[in-house]
Design an enzyme around this catalytic site. Sequence first.
Site, PDB file in Angstrom:
ATOM      1  N   ASN A 110     -10.390  -0.362  -0.401  1.00  0.00           N
ATOM      2  CA  ASN A 110      -8.933  -0.238  -0.264  1.00  0.00           C
ATOM      3  C   ASN A 110      -8.289  -0.793  -1.528  1.00  0.00           C
ATOM      4  O   ASN A 110      -8.448  -1.968  -1.841  1.00  0.00           O
ATOM      5  CB  ASN A 110      -8.527  -1.043   0.981  1.00  0.00           C
ATOM      6  N   HIS A 123      -3.471   6.919   2.338  1.00  0.00           N
ATOM      7  CA  HIS A 123      -3.906   5.608   1.856  1.00  0.00           C
ATOM      8  C   HIS A 123      -5.284   5.298   2.444  1.00  0.00           C
ATOM      9  O   HIS A 123      -5.523   5.499   3.639  1.00  0.00           O
ATOM     10  CB  HIS A 123      -2.885   4.544   2.265  1.00  0.00           C
ATOM     11  N   CYS A 169       0.818  -1.228   0.000  1.00  0.00           N
ATOM     12  CA  CYS A 169       0.000   0.000   0.000  1.00  0.00           C
ATOM     13  C   CYS A 169       0.847   1.270   0.000  1.00  0.00           C
ATOM     14  O   CYS A 169       0.321   2.368  -0.170  1.00  0.00           O
ATOM     15  CB  CYS A 169      -0.952  -0.004   1.194  1.00  0.00           C
TER      16      CYS A 169
HETATM   17  N1  ACO Z   1     -19.256  -9.269   7.898  1.00  0.00           N
HETATM   18  C1  ACO Z   1     -19.814  -9.617   9.051  1.00  0.00           C
HETATM   19  N2  ACO Z   1     -19.099 -10.055  10.115  1.00  0.00           N
HETATM   20  C2  ACO Z   1     -17.769 -10.117   9.976  1.00  0.00           C
HETATM   21  C3  ACO Z   1     -17.108  -9.750   8.778  1.00  0.00           C
HETATM   22  C4  ACO Z   1     -17.921  -9.318   7.713  1.00  0.00           C
HETATM   23  N3  ACO Z   1     -17.395  -8.949   6.521  1.00  0.00           N
HETATM   24  N4  ACO Z   1     -15.804  -9.929   8.952  1.00  0.00           N
HETATM   25  C5  ACO Z   1     -15.593 -10.367  10.207  1.00  0.00           C
HETATM   26  N5  ACO Z   1     -16.793 -10.486  10.815  1.00  0.00           N
HETATM   27  C6  ACO Z   1     -17.044 -10.923  12.176  1.00  0.00           C
HETATM   28  C7  ACO Z   1     -16.002 -11.884  12.710  1.00  0.00           C
HETATM   29  O1  ACO Z   1     -16.289 -13.192  12.289  1.00  0.00           O
HETATM   30  C8  ACO Z   1     -16.133 -11.692  14.178  1.00  0.00           C
HETATM   31  O2  ACO Z   1     -17.232 -12.420  14.628  1.00  0.00           O
HETATM   32  P1  ACO Z   1     -17.198 -13.159  16.054  1.00  0.00           P
HETATM   33  O3  ACO Z   1     -17.043 -12.049  17.061  1.00  0.00           O
HETATM   34  O4  ACO Z   1     -18.516 -13.850  16.097  1.00  0.00           O
HETATM   35  O5  ACO Z   1     -16.015 -14.047  15.997  1.00  0.00           O
HETATM   36  C9  ACO Z   1     -16.478 -10.211  14.320  1.00  0.00           C
HETATM   37  O6  ACO Z   1     -16.986  -9.800  13.044  1.00  0.00           O
HETATM   38  C10 ACO Z   1     -15.292  -9.353  14.674  1.00  0.00           C
HETATM   39  O7  ACO Z   1     -14.198  -9.697  13.832  1.00  0.00           O
HETATM   40  P2  ACO Z   1     -12.837  -8.959  13.904  1.00  0.00           P
HETATM   41  O8  ACO Z   1     -11.898  -9.460  12.860  1.00  0.00           O
HETATM   42  O9  ACO Z   1     -12.364  -8.941  15.331  1.00  0.00           O
HETATM   43  O10 ACO Z   1     -13.313  -7.511  13.473  1.00  0.00           O
HETATM   44  P3  ACO Z   1     -12.723  -6.123  13.865  1.00  0.00           P
HETATM   45  O11 ACO Z   1     -13.665  -5.450  14.749  1.00  0.00           O
HETATM   46  O12 ACO Z   1     -11.272  -6.206  14.241  1.00  0.00           O
HETATM   47  O13 ACO Z   1     -12.796  -5.388  12.451  1.00  0.00           O
HETATM   48  C11 ACO Z   1     -11.359  -4.712  10.650  1.00  0.00           C
HETATM   49  C12 ACO Z   1     -12.056  -5.878  11.330  1.00  0.00           C
HETATM   50  C13 ACO Z   1     -12.404  -3.744  10.145  1.00  0.00           C
HETATM   51  C14 ACO Z   1     -10.535  -5.220   9.475  1.00  0.00           C
HETATM   52  C15 ACO Z   1     -10.457  -4.048  11.719  1.00  0.00           C
HETATM   53  O14 ACO Z   1      -9.575  -4.978  12.286  1.00  0.00           O
HETATM   54  C16 ACO Z   1      -9.669  -2.906  11.217  1.00  0.00           C
HETATM   55  O15 ACO Z   1     -10.169  -1.813  11.095  1.00  0.00           O
HETATM   56  N6  ACO Z   1      -8.385  -3.153  10.886  1.00  0.00           N
HETATM   57  C17 ACO Z   1      -7.545  -2.153  10.311  1.00  0.00           C
HETATM   58  C18 ACO Z   1      -6.787  -2.751   9.242  1.00  0.00           C
HETATM   59  C19 ACO Z   1      -7.406  -2.552   7.883  1.00  0.00           C
HETATM   60  O16 ACO Z   1      -8.311  -1.804   7.663  1.00  0.00           O
HETATM   61  N7  ACO Z   1      -6.788  -3.220   6.956  1.00  0.00           N
HETATM   62  C20 ACO Z   1      -7.112  -3.019   5.611  1.00  0.00           C
HETATM   63  C21 ACO Z   1      -6.059  -3.503   4.747  1.00  0.00           C
HETATM   64  S1  ACO Z   1      -4.466  -3.270   5.277  1.00  0.00           S
HETATM   65  C22 ACO Z   1      -3.860  -1.853   4.693  1.00  0.00           C
HETATM   66  O17 ACO Z   1      -4.304  -1.333   3.705  1.00  0.00           O
HETATM   67  C23 ACO Z   1      -2.764  -1.232   5.398  1.00  0.00           C
END
Ligand code: ACO
Length: 322
Positions: A279, A249, A111
């Site tokens: 993204n 980004h 990225c």
């Molecule tokens: N739809 C519905 N539910 C979902 C989805 C989805 N697409 N994806 C995950 N879940 C569920 C999981 O199964 C989990 O369920 P559970 O509690 O029953 O086990 C619950 O949602 C929470 O999952 P987490 O992975 O813990 O979700 P989190 O709250 O951490 O959010 C996210 C995920 C949005 C990716 C977050 O970690 C984040 O903002 N990360 C930042 C990194 C990022 O945005 N990366 C993008 C690419 S990297 C880059 O460009 C640098």
Amino acid sequence: MGTRIIGTGSCLPETVVTNDDLAKIMDTSDEWISTRTGIRERHLAKDETTAGMSAEAARRAMENAGVTAQEIDLIIVGTVTADQVTPACACEVQAEIGADHAVAFDINAACSGFMFALHIAHAYLQTGVYRTALIIGAETLSKIMDWSDRSTCVLFGDGAGAAVVRADGQPGGLLAFDQGTDGVKGRVLSCPNRSNNNPLVETSRELKYVHMDGQEVYKFAVTQVPASLQKTVEAAHLAMEDIDFYALHQANIRILQAVAKRLKVPEDRFPVSLDHCGNISAASVPILLDEMNRKGLLKPGMKIALAGFGGGLTWASAVLEW
Ligand code: ACO
């Protein structure tokens, strides 16, 4: 001698896929995706290729800059999803746009790819080796997603963005730059390549897709990006409030909000394209910049901060006088 962005262009695939469209094929919802990420829709490639979108973005950037393909000395494409291992995407772009005099190569900084390309071009231009560069960030991320993993596939999209960069005798342009890498933490965002299959090794032919520890990536982004921006803005002898726009980004709206909060900068200085693009890794920053340029938001003399961050782990920021 300033290194200046003199034109921008972008190209997105024709097909738009909304969160509701995804909810029809996997267990997810518009509510989950949009509240956690800010993403509402993304463009996904059908017939489009990384090189084809790159070439179209390049043509638009050259037209915007008023330069011809014959004037391009250097083409750098930041991508992790070139259409093949070789020839590089940049070589295909060179052929497609007819930039006969250009040297062309790809870089992989995920990225941060467009930002690393900008810095490499700057280094070449400042030595006087080349005068005009075409830098591109382009991805077809949908081909490296595991479409059965809802935690990653909903986040990403496809597209390309480009900028023409030129060294001129004027002051301004690129004022300061910071880049960094933390290979030790690289595994928090990875996509394995194919395995060795020579006669000496046993190999699994299992396909490998993007794997991400979202919470670790979030922690990395909200600490490293503000630190890098602070360093760059200081090196440009400016204060945070002197920056008209922070074009970052586009990974996640929560990351943009957290960075704004840490820098004590109003959120409205952080333009957003992730709502309609998702993204797009290396393509995020140049597509956002092109959208801002075409909306007439960028005026001569404005100070713009750019930042990329992601796989590697890598990060980079820059301050430009437009
Ligand atoms: N739809 C519905 N539910 C979902 C989805 C989805 N697409 N994806 C995950 N879940 C569920 C999981 O199964 C989990 O369920 P559970 O509690 O029953 O086990 C619950 O949602 C929470 O999952 P987490 O992975 O813990 O979700 P989190 O709250 O951490 O959010 C996210 C995920 C949005 C990716 C977050 O970690 C984040 O903002 N990360 C930042 C990194 C990022 O945005 N990366 C993008 C690419 S990297 C880059 O460009 C640098």
